[in-house]
Design a protein around this motif. Structure first.
Motif, PDB file in Angstrom:
ATOM      1  N   GLU A   1       3.764   5.638  -5.719  1.00  0.00           N
ATOM      2  CA  GLU A   1       3.631   5.706  -7.166  1.00  0.00           C
ATOM      3  C   GLU A   1       2.619   6.770  -7.565  1.00  0.00           C
ATOM      4  O   GLU A   1       2.835   7.539  -8.499  1.00  0.00           O
ATOM      5  CB  GLU A   1       3.212   4.348  -7.710  1.00  0.00           C
ATOM      6  N   ALA A   2       1.497   6.815  -6.834  1.00  0.00           N
ATOM      7  CA  ALA A   2       0.469   7.812  -7.160  1.00  0.00           C
ATOM      8  C   ALA A   2       1.035   9.213  -7.012  1.00  0.00           C
ATOM      9  O   ALA A   2       0.824  10.085  -7.868  1.00  0.00           O
ATOM     10  CB  ALA A   2      -0.741   7.630  -6.259  1.00  0.00           C
TER      11      ALA A   2
ATOM     12  N   ASP B   1       2.069   1.843  -3.393  1.00  0.00           N
ATOM     13  CA  ASP B   1       0.998   2.416  -4.217  1.00  0.00           C
ATOM     14  C   ASP B   1       0.896   3.909  -4.006  1.00  0.00           C
ATOM     15  O   ASP B   1       0.776   4.692  -4.956  1.00  0.00           O
ATOM     16  CB  ASP B   1      -0.356   1.779  -3.852  1.00  0.00           C
ATOM     17  N   LEU B   2       0.940   4.312  -2.729  1.00  0.00           N
ATOM     18  CA  LEU B   2       0.866   5.744  -2.428  1.00  0.00           C
ATOM     19  C   LEU B   2       2.016   6.486  -3.082  1.00  0.00           C
ATOM     20  O   LEU B   2       1.841   7.553  -3.673  1.00  0.00           O
ATOM     21  CB  LEU B   2       0.934   5.974  -0.917  1.00  0.00           C
TER      22      LEU B   2
ATOM     23  N   SER C   1       0.839  -1.206   0.000  1.00  0.00           N
ATOM     24  CA  SER C   1       0.000   0.000   0.000  1.00  0.00           C
ATOM     25  C   SER C   1       0.870   1.250   0.000  1.00  0.00           C
ATOM     26  O   SER C   1       0.567   2.239  -0.674  1.00  0.00           O
ATOM     27  CB  SER C   1      -0.915   0.042   1.215  1.00  0.00           C
ATOM     28  N   CYS C   2       1.972   1.199   0.766  1.00  0.00           N
ATOM     29  CA  CYS C   2       2.875   2.347   0.808  1.00  0.00           C
ATOM     30  C   CYS C   2       3.448   2.613  -0.572  1.00  0.00           C
ATOM     31  O   CYS C   2       3.554   3.758  -1.015  1.00  0.00           O
ATOM     32  CB  CYS C   2       4.003   2.031   1.793  1.00  0.00           C
TER      33      CYS C   2
END
Lengths: 237, 500
Positions: free
Chosen positions: A90-91, A87-88, A84-85
């Motif tokens: 990359e976003a 993902d954050l 999840s980290c």
């Protein structure tokens, strides 16, 4: 112990992601500058290094079939937090790319949005890198090359995420997080990795604000002067 | 989760042009010479620059775009509602006030086009941060959202707590003024994207229009994408289609719409009620029986509808039958039709279509031809060649029994097409005959005695009396369950009223 190392690395990645998020917030605003772009680059490179390291540490235990159930649950929990980290991160990197292209520096026809944020963010980047301070050594035109670099890095991170999904199969719905709702209200337990300034969360006031100190001294000086005047008046009459 | 919104960002932005317009406006406000006048905000000790007042914004808009005050106020309110400006004193009420209330611009990161749709994880982190800062002092709707999120993404709750703490720490590294500004910015963003109950959301959009933008979905809109030949080819195609689209002036459109609404208003069962009564409400299906396609006596409203347009008349089977009647009776007492074939060959194929009369009179051939073409268009694929042949023999061949009058150019085209018959080969001829009937026979039909008699005879069903005791309803008849044996089903016509 592998788990402690992983946790430490994950905390560092978490810190780097949070600092990167904080820095990306100000792109395009009045605080945008060459220095900011440099800080962004350093922070995200550090975050990527940490990500690669964590992935290297976490993948073997999870692919190991012979691991016990509790151990496996623990590693899965770390894995979910890690992905999840990532993902954050990359976003935020994608947004940095769009914002960086829309708001190029040193172009008078595209002024930056005056948002009221003015100070430098060198401390934030320094915190991400766990360094005392940060030196800015970029030359002019840095932001344009940086954007190309950023695009390549986004693709790399995307590939890493895809790889991770393919290699390790962790069903998200089976993972039980350790923190319950409202856990953030409790005091932060002393982490294994201590940050540079070990101040606990309960301390609301940070280290003395210079402006507050100034105000306090002025106020006390005025009070003393008033008392002195009153004494003089009393003596005279 | 993160990859989704980013990859669709290009499409979303293309579908919300109002956002890019607002953003351009905000950027032009930042011009150091011609932009909005900026002031400073003074809070006890800290001074934060770049505050604007509502009045300044209004003046700038009026000056730059030469619009009225009302319009400038509306524009300004739109900017505030979409989160591009936020008020400093009363942050929960996003509206533009024309006094000295200060506003500030939102950072581009939180603009609607960059960061949409808002991710659940981000919202969870924001709520956790607010929880820490205010020691649990969240609003009610925020508490509900918090609980919902905790149920939905409980597996990443560790990360939520860790990130919330770290983000607060990162913010502490900044000056106090900056910290305040950033907190306000984030608060505004979440006020726009997760509005409190009772506030209308600006994010609601209508259904997505799948016009030419559907073709653009596959193109990645990264800033450094390579522009290949394919890309330009697609662009050219798209723009060519855009040029070819027929455009109508909005005044014309609106007039047509008003006319349509006023004409159709009394006929619409929802707007003007249906007589005798709405079957869904009173369980009385007389309304459906009376308006069935093959009802013997049409209702008055139905007959009036035939006068609206020729298409209405032809689409209603009862109307079409009466029109056919009218056409065959029209010329019965007058001179014989001008075109009589020298030799009258017997019709090779008996007409498989036609109105109630087996062999209608000569002028009704137009309508028969039209009906035959309709059957060709909507019929089975296997019958197409035979049907085309039959139609040609009956209506189009020189010296045919029921020859229709088509102009030479259309006839040539049709004859060429008959070589390779498909279901649309007679479309041109059909359209020609349709326009002929519409200009010629249709107005005469509307003025004829036949139509007037129909109007006079048409039934106007009376409205059912409302029952005085509404709770004494008619017992409803539930349809017999298919599982019951037929004998018992016939024995039990009225089931219990226990059905929902």
């Amino acid at each position: 112990m592998a788990k402690e190392e992983c946790k430490a690395l994950l905390d560092a990645l978490n810190k780097a992601t949070a600092c990167y998020h904080h820095l990306v917030l100000t792109i395009g605003g009045s605080a945008d500058s060459q220095n900011l772009r440099e800080e962004l680059q350093k922070t995200r490179q550090k975050a990527q290094e940490l990500a690669v390291a964590i992935r290297g540490r976490l993948t073997p235990p999870l692919r190991d079939r012979g691991l016990g159930a509790e151990e496996r649950a623990e590693f899965e929990r770390l894995w979910v937090a890690f992905s999840s980290c990532l993902d954050l991160l990359e976003a935020d990197m994608r947004r940095a790319l769009t914002l960086g292209t829309e708001f190029p520096l040193n172009k008078p026809l595209r002024p930056l949005v005056r948002t009221g944020v003015e100070g430098g963010a060198a401390n934030v980047a320094a915190r991400a890198l766990s360094a005392r301070s940060l030196r800015h050594e970029a030359e002019r035109g840095f932001d344009v090359e940086d954007l190309h670099q950023l695009e390549r890095e986004i693709l790399q991170v995307g590939e890493m995420i895809h790889d991770m999904e393919m290699k390790v199969n962790v069903p998200r719905w089976t993972v039980q997080a350790r923190q319950a709702a409202g856990a953030e209200l409790l005091a932060r337990p002393s982490a294994g990795v201590s940050s540079m300034r070990c101040v606990s969360v309960e301390q609301r006031m940070g280290p003395c604000d210079p402006s507050k100190a100034l105000a306090a001294t002025i106020f006390s000086a005025v009070l003393l002067a008033a008392v002195a005047l009153a004494v003089c008046v009393a003596k005279l009459s | 989760m993160a990859a989704g919104p980013a990859s669709h960002g290009g499409l979303r932005r293309a579908q919300r042009p109002h956002l890019s317009k607002m953003e351009r406006m905000v950027v032009s406000m930042q011009d150091p010479d011609q932009g909005v006048k900026m002031r400073s905000q003074r809070l006890l000790i800290t001074v934060i620059p770049h505050a604007v007042t509502g009045n300044d914004i209004m003046e700038w808009l009026i000056h730059k775009y030469c619009i009225t005050e009302e319009e400038a106020l509306h524009l300004g309110t739109l900017l505030v509602r979409h989160g591009y400006l936020y008020p400093l004193r009363d942050p929960c009420h996003l509206e533009l006030r024309l006094d000295e209330t200060p506003y500030r611009f939102q950072t581009p990161y939180f603009w609607m086009s960059t960061l949409w749709p808002a991710a659940e994880l981000d919202y969870a982190i924001y709520l956790a941060k607010k929880n820490i800062r205010k020691r649990g002092g969240l609003f009610d709707h925020e508490k509900e959202h918090y609980d919902q999120l905790h149920r939905k993404i409980s597996h990443t709750w560790d990360l939520v707590v860790m990130q919330a703490r770290e983000q607060l720490w990162a913010a502490k590294q900044r000056r106090k003024g900056d910290r305040l500004v950033i907190a306000c910015q984030e608060q505004t963003y979440w006020l726009v994207n997760r509005p409190p109950p009772g506030v209308p959301s600006v994010l609601e959009q209508g259904p997505e229009r799948n016009s030419c933008t559907a073709g653009r979905v596959q193109m990645p809109t990264g800033p450094f994408q390579t522009k290949t030949v394919d890309f330009y080819r697609r662009e050219v195609e798209c723009l060519r289609k855009a040029l070819g689209r027929a455009r109508v002036k909005s005044s014309v459109c609106l007039e047509a719409y008003l006319k349509f609404s006023s004409q159709r208003g009394p006929h619409d069962p929802i707007m003007s009620g249906c007589l005798p009564s709405n079957p869904w409400v009173t369980d009385n299906d007389t309304y459906w029986a009376m308006n069935a396609p093959s009802a013997a006596v049409p209702t008055r409203l139905r007959v009036e509808q035939w006068a609206f347009s020729f298409r209405e008349l032809l689409e209603d089977p009862v109307g079409r039958a009466h029109f056919m009647d009218f056409l065959s009776k029209e010329f019965s007492g007058e001179k014989p039709p001008p075109r009589l074939p020298a030799r009258a060959p017997p019709p090779r194929f008996p007409p498989a279509w036609g109105g109630p009369d087996p062999v209608p009179g000569p002028p009704a051939e137009n309508l028969s031809f039209w009906e035959a073409c309709e059957e060709l268009r909507h019929g089975g694929q296997a019958q197409v060649p035979a049907l085309v042949d039959a139609v040609y023999q009956q209506f189009l061949a020189p010296g045919a029994a029921r020859w229709v009058n088509i102009d030479s150019r259309t006839m040539e085209r049709t004859l060429v097409g008959l070589g390779r018959p498909h279901r649309h080969v007679l479309d041109d001829a059909q359209l020609h005959i349709y326009m002929l009937m519409k200009k010629d026979s249709y107005p005469r039909f509307l003025k004829s005695d036949l139509y007037k008699d129909l109007l006079a005879e048409a039934v106007v069903p009376p409205k059912t009396k409302r029952r005085v005791f509404p709770f004494m309803r008619k017992p409803r008849h539930s349809s017999p369950s298919p599982a019951l044996l037929p004998a018992s089903a016939s024995r039990e016509p009225s089931g219990g009223d226990g059905e929902a």
